[in-house]
Design an enzyme around this catalytic site. Sequence first.
Site, PDB file in Angstrom:
ATOM      1  N   CYS A   1     -48.885  12.550  10.882  1.00  9.33           N
ATOM      2  CA  CYS A   1     -48.342  12.726  12.224  1.00  9.33           C
ATOM      3  C   CYS A   1     -47.021  13.500  12.263  1.00  9.33           C
ATOM      4  O   CYS A   1     -46.648  14.026  13.305  1.00  9.33           O
ATOM      5  CB  CYS A   1     -48.167  11.379  12.905  1.00  9.33           C
TER       6      CYS A   1
ATOM      7  N   ASN B   1     -52.723   9.800  20.883  1.00  9.46           N
ATOM      8  CA  ASN B   1     -52.045  10.196  19.650  1.00  9.46           C
ATOM      9  C   ASN B   1     -52.868  11.301  18.986  1.00  9.46           C
ATOM     10  O   ASN B   1     -53.928  11.039  18.426  1.00  9.46           O
ATOM     11  CB  ASN B   1     -51.912   8.983  18.731  1.00  9.46           C
TER      12      ASN B   1
ATOM     13  N   HIS C   1     -43.190  12.767  18.686  1.00 10.23           N
ATOM     14  CA  HIS C   1     -44.589  12.508  18.372  1.00 10.23           C
ATOM     15  C   HIS C   1     -45.104  11.466  19.344  1.00 10.23           C
ATOM     16  O   HIS C   1     -44.471  10.431  19.561  1.00 10.23           O
ATOM     17  CB  HIS C   1     -44.711  12.006  16.929  1.00 10.23           C
TER      18      HIS C   1
END
Length: 328
Positions: free
Chosen positions: A117, A285, A255
Amino acid sequence: MMECTRRSRILACGSALPRRVVGSAELAGELGIRTEAIVRLSGIHERHIASEDEATAGLALSAAQTALQRSGLKGDDIDLVIVATATPDRTLPASAVRVQAGLGTTRGAAFDVQAACSGFIHALAIADYMLRLGEAETAVVVGAETTSRIVDQTDAATAMLFGDGAGAVILQAAHHDRVTRDTPGILSTHLRADGRYEDFLRTDGGPSSTGQVGVIRMNGAEVFRHALMKLAAVAREALSKNGLSAEDIRWVVPHQANLRIIEPLASALQIPLDKFVLTIKKHGNTSAASIPLALDEAVTDGRIRSGDLLLFDAMGAGLTWGAALVRW
């Protein structure tokens, strides 16, 4: 004569999302939980899920083409392509070479970066290093994922979170007699990792260990605890490095992991939540794609303007994390 100083500047952004949109109500029915529980636990109302004919490299290329068109440059102007992804089309070659070929670029380097990520910040940092050192002049940096391919659809804790997509930026070296914190471009990047915590967020397979890709396994409580500490710490480090404070930041582009992480992060940094660019509600996500996707939206809709100070902040499996300060 004074030697010119190089700074990397983002010229343009682009993004690409799969056609299919899966709402949390639909997903809740599949998982046997309430829609309200997904929204309350994650802040996610919908996410884009790649169909069989949509893959990471194709999404990456589409985002890169949009960014390139908006920049006014051509494929021949590019001499570096970096794709941040944990879900490549193939084990080899890198997805970046497919993007390179699709853009019509035939020189320079093309490779993938895998930091989960936080991958986009890692890729951006590497491109910045190479441009400032004169190893390249113009780069395409992409975060692209089809994370839905590696999610256990029976595990509600992870299945509710992840979506697919890609975001890209065009980065070019700019020459200045002198650079300050007000000079447009990347001020600094800060990359960190601590492999002691690799089991907190991982897949249960891989080509070398099991011969299978595996699916995501997550210790949510530990990821949450470390995310809040590490994201706040690396953001403060970036600000201190540049003699700046939280008050100087116009936009935080984090993020988009989980709204329950972003909200306490805003409190820890003492930055109002309305200064955070949030797309998690409609994207979920998207791992390495989440920051460039959010960045493209905020640039396109006019929120981000010339002179704004931006903070990118992300943590991912590894554990890896990082931050970047960018003067738009």
